[in-house]
Design a protein around this motif. Sequence first.
Motif, PDB file in Angstrom:
ATOM      1  N   THR A 260       0.848  -1.190   0.000  1.00 40.90           N
ATOM      2  CA  THR A 260       0.000   0.000   0.000  1.00 40.90           C
ATOM      3  C   THR A 260       0.881   1.237   0.000  1.00 40.90           C
ATOM      4  O   THR A 260       1.785   1.363   0.843  1.00 40.90           O
ATOM      5  CB  THR A 260      -0.921   0.023   1.230  1.00 40.90           C
ATOM      6  N   LEU A 261       0.595   2.138  -0.936  1.00 39.75           N
ATOM      7  CA  LEU A 261       1.400   3.353  -1.079  1.00 39.75           C
ATOM      8  C   LEU A 261       0.504   4.574  -1.000  1.00 39.75           C
ATOM      9  O   LEU A 261      -0.487   4.676  -1.737  1.00 39.75           O
ATOM     10  CB  LEU A 261       2.143   3.347  -2.433  1.00 39.75           C
ATOM     11  N   ASP A 262       0.844   5.498  -0.109  1.00 40.95           N
ATOM     12  CA  ASP A 262       0.197   6.812  -0.041  1.00 40.95           C
ATOM     13  C   ASP A 262       1.189   7.799  -0.649  1.00 40.95           C
ATOM     14  O   ASP A 262       2.130   8.250   0.024  1.00 40.95           O
ATOM     15  CB  ASP A 262      -0.117   7.179   1.402  1.00 40.95           C
ATOM     16  N   PRO A 263       1.052   8.160  -1.926  1.00 43.07           N
ATOM     17  CA  PRO A 263       2.082   8.978  -2.582  1.00 43.07           C
ATOM     18  C   PRO A 263       2.245  10.356  -1.967  1.00 43.07           C
ATOM     19  O   PRO A 263       3.360  10.880  -1.922  1.00 43.07           O
ATOM     20  CB  PRO A 263       1.598   9.047  -4.034  1.00 43.07           C
ATOM     21  N   ALA A 264       1.156  10.968  -1.492  1.00 38.29           N
ATOM     22  CA  ALA A 264       1.287  12.294  -0.890  1.00 38.29           C
ATOM     23  C   ALA A 264       2.149  12.230   0.358  1.00 38.29           C
ATOM     24  O   ALA A 264       2.968  13.122   0.625  1.00 38.29           O
ATOM     25  CB  ALA A 264      -0.092  12.861  -0.568  1.00 38.29           C
ATOM     26  N   LYS A 265       1.984  11.193   1.144  1.00 32.08           N
ATOM     27  CA  LYS A 265       2.768  11.040   2.362  1.00 32.08           C
ATOM     28  C   LYS A 265       4.194  10.610   2.051  1.00 32.08           C
ATOM     29  O   LYS A 265       5.153  11.063   2.693  1.00 32.08           O
ATOM     30  CB  LYS A 265       2.086  10.020   3.265  1.00 32.08           C
TER      31      LYS A 265
ATOM     32  N   PHE B 104       5.962  10.962  -0.918  1.00 32.49           N
ATOM     33  CA  PHE B 104       6.764  11.782  -1.821  1.00 32.49           C
ATOM     34  C   PHE B 104       6.548  13.277  -1.661  1.00 32.49           C
ATOM     35  O   PHE B 104       7.342  14.076  -2.160  1.00 32.49           O
ATOM     36  CB  PHE B 104       6.476  11.395  -3.280  1.00 32.49           C
ATOM     37  N   GLY B 105       5.452  13.719  -1.057  1.00 31.82           N
ATOM     38  CA  GLY B 105       5.187  15.143  -0.937  1.00 31.82           C
ATOM     39  C   GLY B 105       4.331  15.659  -2.085  1.00 31.82           C
ATOM     40  O   GLY B 105       3.991  14.949  -3.034  1.00 31.82           O
ATOM     41  N   SER B 106       3.988  16.937  -2.020  1.00 31.99           N
ATOM     42  CA  SER B 106       3.020  17.516  -2.947  1.00 31.99           C
ATOM     43  C   SER B 106       3.608  17.839  -4.315  1.00 31.99           C
ATOM     44  O   SER B 106       2.859  18.155  -5.241  1.00 31.99           O
ATOM     45  CB  SER B 106       2.429  18.803  -2.346  1.00 31.99           C
ATOM     46  N   SER B 107       4.934  17.780  -4.451  1.00 32.21           N
ATOM     47  CA  SER B 107       5.539  18.142  -5.745  1.00 32.21           C
ATOM     48  C   SER B 107       5.931  16.935  -6.569  1.00 32.21           C
ATOM     49  O   SER B 107       6.578  17.086  -7.606  1.00 32.21           O
ATOM     50  CB  SER B 107       6.781  19.022  -5.509  1.00 32.21           C
ATOM     51  N   ALA B 108       5.564  15.733  -6.148  1.00 33.49           N
ATOM     52  CA  ALA B 108       5.965  14.533  -6.870  1.00 33.49           C
ATOM     53  C   ALA B 108       5.019  14.272  -8.037  1.00 33.49           C
ATOM     54  O   ALA B 108       3.813  14.479  -7.959  1.00 33.49           O
ATOM     55  CB  ALA B 108       5.963  13.339  -5.922  1.00 33.49           C
ATOM     56  N   PHE B 109       5.578  13.803  -9.132  1.00 38.87           N
ATOM     57  CA  PHE B 109       4.798  13.416 -10.304  1.00 38.87           C
ATOM     58  C   PHE B 109       5.684  12.565 -11.191  1.00 38.87           C
ATOM     59  O   PHE B 109       6.899  12.497 -11.008  1.00 38.87           O
ATOM     60  CB  PHE B 109       4.283  14.644 -11.064  1.00 38.87           C
ATOM     61  N   GLY B 110       5.089  11.923 -12.184  1.00 40.04           N
ATOM     62  CA  GLY B 110       5.845  11.145 -13.155  1.00 40.04           C
ATOM     63  C   GLY B 110       5.673   9.654 -12.961  1.00 40.04           C
ATOM     64  O   GLY B 110       4.970   9.173 -12.061  1.00 40.04           O
TER      65      GLY B 110
END
Length: 828
Positions: A692-697, A699-705
């Motif tokens: 389970t991955l929570d990307p906001a937690k 990687f932060g708000s500037s992550a994308f790709g």
Amino acid sequence: MRSRIHALPKAACLIVLGALAVSAGAAPFDLAGPTIEVTVTRGTKTLPIAQVPNLAPGDQLWIKADLPPNQSAKYLLVAAFLSGATNPPPPEWFFRSRTWVRKEAQQGLRLVVPSDAQQVLLFLAPETGGDFGTLVDTVRGRPGAFVRASQDLNQAALDRSRLASYLASVRALDQSDPGRLQEAAPLLARSLAIKVDEKCLNRVLELQAPCLMQGQDALILNDGHSTSIVEALTSGPTADLAMQASYTPQLSYGYYSPYISSVMDMARIFDSFRVAQYQYIPALSAPSGDELQLSLNTPPSFHNPKSVLVAALPAVEKAQLPPLHAVDPKQVYCAGKTSPVFPVEGAPLVFSSAFAHDMVLTLTGSDGKAIDLPAKAVAELGGFVVDTSGLGAAALGDSIRGQLHGHWGFDVYAGPLFQLVNARTQIWALAAGDEGSVIVGREDTVHLRAGSVSCLERVMLKDPAGKELKTEWKAVKPNEVELKLPLQESQPGAVTLLLSQYGASQPQPLQLQAFADAGRREQFTIHAGDSQGLLKGSRLDEVAGLTLKGVQFLPAPPRPGQGTDEILMVAEPGSAAPGLKPDDTPKAKVALKDGRVFDVAVAIETPRPQVSLIAKNVQLSPANGVSNIQLANQDELPQNATLTFSVRALSPTAFARDVKVEVATTDDSLSASLSRANGGLILEDRAILVATLDPAKAFGSSAFGSLQFRVATSGATSDWQPLVKLVRLPVLKDLVCPATQDSACKLSGSDLFLVDSISSDAQFDHAVHVPDGFPGEALPVGRPTDGHLYVKLHDDPTVINTATLIAQQLSPTPGETARAAAAAAPSQ
């Protein structure tokens, strides 16, 4: 050294405080005074005063005041011999010349140094009634004070000569060649015993000289040689309280430079000389030829008390020969070099005065004849410059010994020895380990050796194209030079070094081979069973291929974030993976593009785990709100959603308990580790795990790709596999449309910079492109034709997504109603 009396009576302490007040404000010697001509004759030889470091009993002195023709004040020139601090000189040791009497002024004083004299002082006293007698009584009454004054005047004059030489050299270099200051300043400091602030040399050229000349009086370091020259104070205490005060450590030069100490002492001593008729002021002498140019630190007074100028001649003592020595006694010099420099140190007065004169370097040739070559001390070069033009065709042999000779005042002086050689044909070769180091495409550094490199004058490089290039070089050992070969624009091939030596008619050639940089090949690392591995080293762009156990590996295109010290080598298509085991120790062959082949060590690691992605699910978080943008690509993951995915173990068929899942962007800029410990992993069984991955937690708000994942277990990691593409969603709030159909609608929301473009139709025929970094909260958009807006996101503009918004229809304004009625009315 000067004796010091530490215990002072109360009265002496009061005088100490007064002396401190006087010395603290002592002015520099920057007032030009009169000139006195002096010559010294010893036996049959006469020298100008500038070449005389010491006097001897029996020396004949000629002293004359060189006053201007329009001199209005009448000065009495008095010469006085002293014999120590506790021995008043007899009246017959005082001699006078009335400078306003023409005959006496022209003849000057002709004196013979008495056998018991130790110091000589010169006085210039304004003419008054009883002037000569008053001066004699003052000196005889306090001989110790005048002995000390003689010492300090001589010490200050010698120190001042070093400072003057240093400042003159710095000014001259600043005006003629400022770039040489950085090289010359350390040599000046060594030659003259001057303290140089190395931080000054890090400044821009325009600021180096002013910085080097700051705090001038404190630049002078203690010098045992100049101290020994003026050390003539006789033993025994003096009763003069001011003299006692000057001996204490608190007031002497223990905390200051010798020059500052001498000036402070003179301020105290001369202040104690003041009487009703006369006050005595010090005069520093700067010798030049047979002239002593006097400098004053106090303006003379012609009112009572009138000023008597006091100057000192060199002490009457045994000659103190300069303790000069070679900077590097083992260095070998070239006899054929034009104006070679022989570095010396240990005697600053050799550089700042004319005491050492008629200096020559005496060479003894193979025929036994001695040859004298003129030598001149040059402080900014750090030694003696020798004129070798007189050598001509002299037969000197291969190895020559030379010695500095000359005179120190009247005494013969023999200086340090030096070893010299002549240029000769010899074998030149690259130093061991540098044979393959001649590399093109850069300025390369190599070392060249021969029997002796002292006579090397110039090195030219002829590159493979035949172009001659000047080569920088420096001697690092008596038999070795370091060369900087300018091969930046050269191609691989044969190059020639042309080695020119002083005295040789033709340069000596040396053939070398220049290569492209092969770089380093540290290690090839591959997992057992893999068909690709990492080669580490440098200049890996020159690698053409690698062969391991019959399998050919080729360089793969660089990966994002890959360093320049490693390259991925992939087996040729259709090749089977080499049969390797972790305990194997094979060697691989690396082939370069220029045909060279090198061995490289191989590290075989345990087989990588193999896994497969079973399924994945995206769950939007209610806490973050539900977006009205429906993503069209199921492989896109909104940043405010949670991703759950499952993985199956293929080889080995079971996961270890320490299993982790790493999720990272494909450029390796962001990564997260999921484990059982942090709640990111759950083992369904030994073969299947759920992550389970929570990307906001994570990687932060500037992550994308694009995101990828791999499994780490039992110290090994699987290959990276694609996972999802992480995108950030803007918030679309309201869509307001005017009553007229041909007018644009207003779309409001937040984070609209995350939109690449938006259109009212799926074909994007009426698209609105959002500028980069758009900070606004509203956009004009076309009226939806089917109730939807179509959005391309900034993080993935290749996908067209649907946004569902209920448009708010505005009521027509009176003006719009009137225009609509007018448009509908039949034309008349």
